[in-house]
Motif scaffolding. Structure first.
Motif, PDB file in Angstrom:
ATOM      1  N   LEU A   8       0.843  -1.195   0.000  1.00 14.35           N
ATOM      2  CA  LEU A   8       0.000   0.000   0.000  1.00 14.35           C
ATOM      3  C   LEU A   8       0.875   1.240   0.000  1.00 14.35           C
ATOM      4  O   LEU A   8       1.887   1.289   0.699  1.00 14.35           O
ATOM      5  N   LYS A   9       0.476   2.229  -0.736  1.00 16.43           N
ATOM      6  CA  LYS A   9       1.138   3.526  -0.681  1.00 16.43           C
ATOM      7  C   LYS A   9       0.212   4.445   0.098  1.00 16.43           C
ATOM      8  O   LYS A   9      -0.924   4.676  -0.308  1.00 16.43           O
ATOM      9  N   LEU A  10       0.688   4.934   1.225  1.00 15.89           N
ATOM     10  CA  LEU A  10      -0.107   5.791   2.094  1.00 15.89           C
ATOM     11  C   LEU A  10       0.635   7.097   2.329  1.00 15.89           C
ATOM     12  O   LEU A  10       1.874   7.114   2.387  1.00 15.89           O
ATOM     13  N   PRO A  11      -0.101   8.166   2.547  1.00 12.42           N
ATOM     14  CA  PRO A  11       0.562   9.422   2.895  1.00 12.42           C
ATOM     15  C   PRO A  11       1.329   9.260   4.216  1.00 12.42           C
ATOM     16  O   PRO A  11       0.911   8.517   5.101  1.00 12.42           O
ATOM     17  N   ARG A  12       2.445   9.955   4.330  1.00 14.53           N
ATOM     18  CA  ARG A  12       3.307   9.843   5.516  1.00 14.53           C
ATOM     19  C   ARG A  12       2.511  10.094   6.802  1.00 14.53           C
ATOM     20  O   ARG A  12       2.658   9.362   7.780  1.00 14.53           O
ATOM     21  N   ALA A  13       1.642  11.099   6.805  1.00 13.13           N
ATOM     22  CA  ALA A  13       0.863  11.413   8.008  1.00 13.13           C
ATOM     23  C   ALA A  13      -0.023  10.240   8.403  1.00 13.13           C
ATOM     24  O   ALA A  13      -0.200   9.941   9.593  1.00 13.13           O
ATOM     25  N   MET A  14      -0.559   9.533   7.409  1.00 12.36           N
ATOM     26  CA  MET A  14      -1.411   8.387   7.710  1.00 12.36           C
ATOM     27  C   MET A  14      -0.579   7.246   8.292  1.00 12.36           C
ATOM     28  O   MET A  14      -1.020   6.559   9.228  1.00 12.36           O
ATOM     29  N   VAL A  15       0.618   7.039   7.782  1.00 18.26           N
ATOM     30  CA  VAL A  15       1.493   5.985   8.288  1.00 18.26           C
ATOM     31  C   VAL A  15       1.872   6.281   9.743  1.00 18.26           C
ATOM     32  O   VAL A  15       1.849   5.387  10.598  1.00 18.26           O
ATOM     33  N   ILE A  16       2.204   7.528  10.028  1.00 22.06           N
ATOM     34  CA  ILE A  16       2.560   7.909  11.403  1.00 22.06           C
ATOM     35  C   ILE A  16       1.366   7.678  12.332  1.00 22.06           C
ATOM     36  O   ILE A  16       1.508   7.084  13.414  1.00 22.06           O
ATOM     37  N   ALA A  17       0.176   8.110  11.912  1.00 18.96           N
ATOM     38  CA  ALA A  17      -1.024   7.912  12.733  1.00 18.96           C
ATOM     39  C   ALA A  17      -1.309   6.428  12.916  1.00 18.96           C
ATOM     40  O   ALA A  17      -1.661   5.978  14.015  1.00 18.96           O
TER      41      ALA A  17
END
Length: 149
Positions: A8-17
């Protein structure tokens, strides 16, 4: 259980959350994602889908009953005409369904081209015994609004 790998490619902010939520719950990010997907798939399976009759069934019924719907003067007349051919109308939710003589649901009245609101306007009355009397009141309000406009 056989498994496959998905990237999955996720935005960095989503990965951190996601990592914070997983850490707080003492789970891995993969478990959080799998649980979310599982919940969504279950929700989609339980979602109501419209019950549509097969057009191959509806078309002949529409032709067979067209004169009855077209020429009936009121609910009693319509019900009598349908009964003579082995059919009946019954309440279903906020509308009507056509049933055979055994009470088996065949299709919605609207699928025949005669929705409940249309028939209420035509006969200036709700279907006998229909529990959704608000539908008739709405039709009356629409009728009043169209005559005063």
């Amino acid at each position: 259980m056989e498994t496959d790998t998905v990237t999955l490619k996720l935005p960095r902010a989503m990965v951190i959350a996601l990592k914070l939520v997983a850490s707080d719950a003492d789970l891995t990010p993969g478990q959080i994602i799998r649980d979310a997907i599982t919940r969504d798939l279950i929700r989609r399976q339980k979602a109501k889908t419209p019950v549509r009759a097969d057009e191959a069934l509806v078309a002949p019924l529409r032709a067979l009953l067209a004169d009855d719907f077209a020429y009936a003067q009121n609910w009693a007349d319509l019900l009598q005409r349908l009964d003579a051919k082995g059919y009946a109308l019954a309440e279903s939710g906020g509308g009507l369904v056509l049933q055979d003589s055994r009470g088996t649901r065949l299709c919605k009245g609207s699928e025949l081209g005669y929705g409940y609101a249309h028939l209420m306007r035509r006969y200036d009355a709700p279907f006998p015994g229909h529990s959704h009397q608000w539908a008739y009141h709405r039709v009356q309000i629409e009728k009043l609004a169209s005559t005063t406009a």
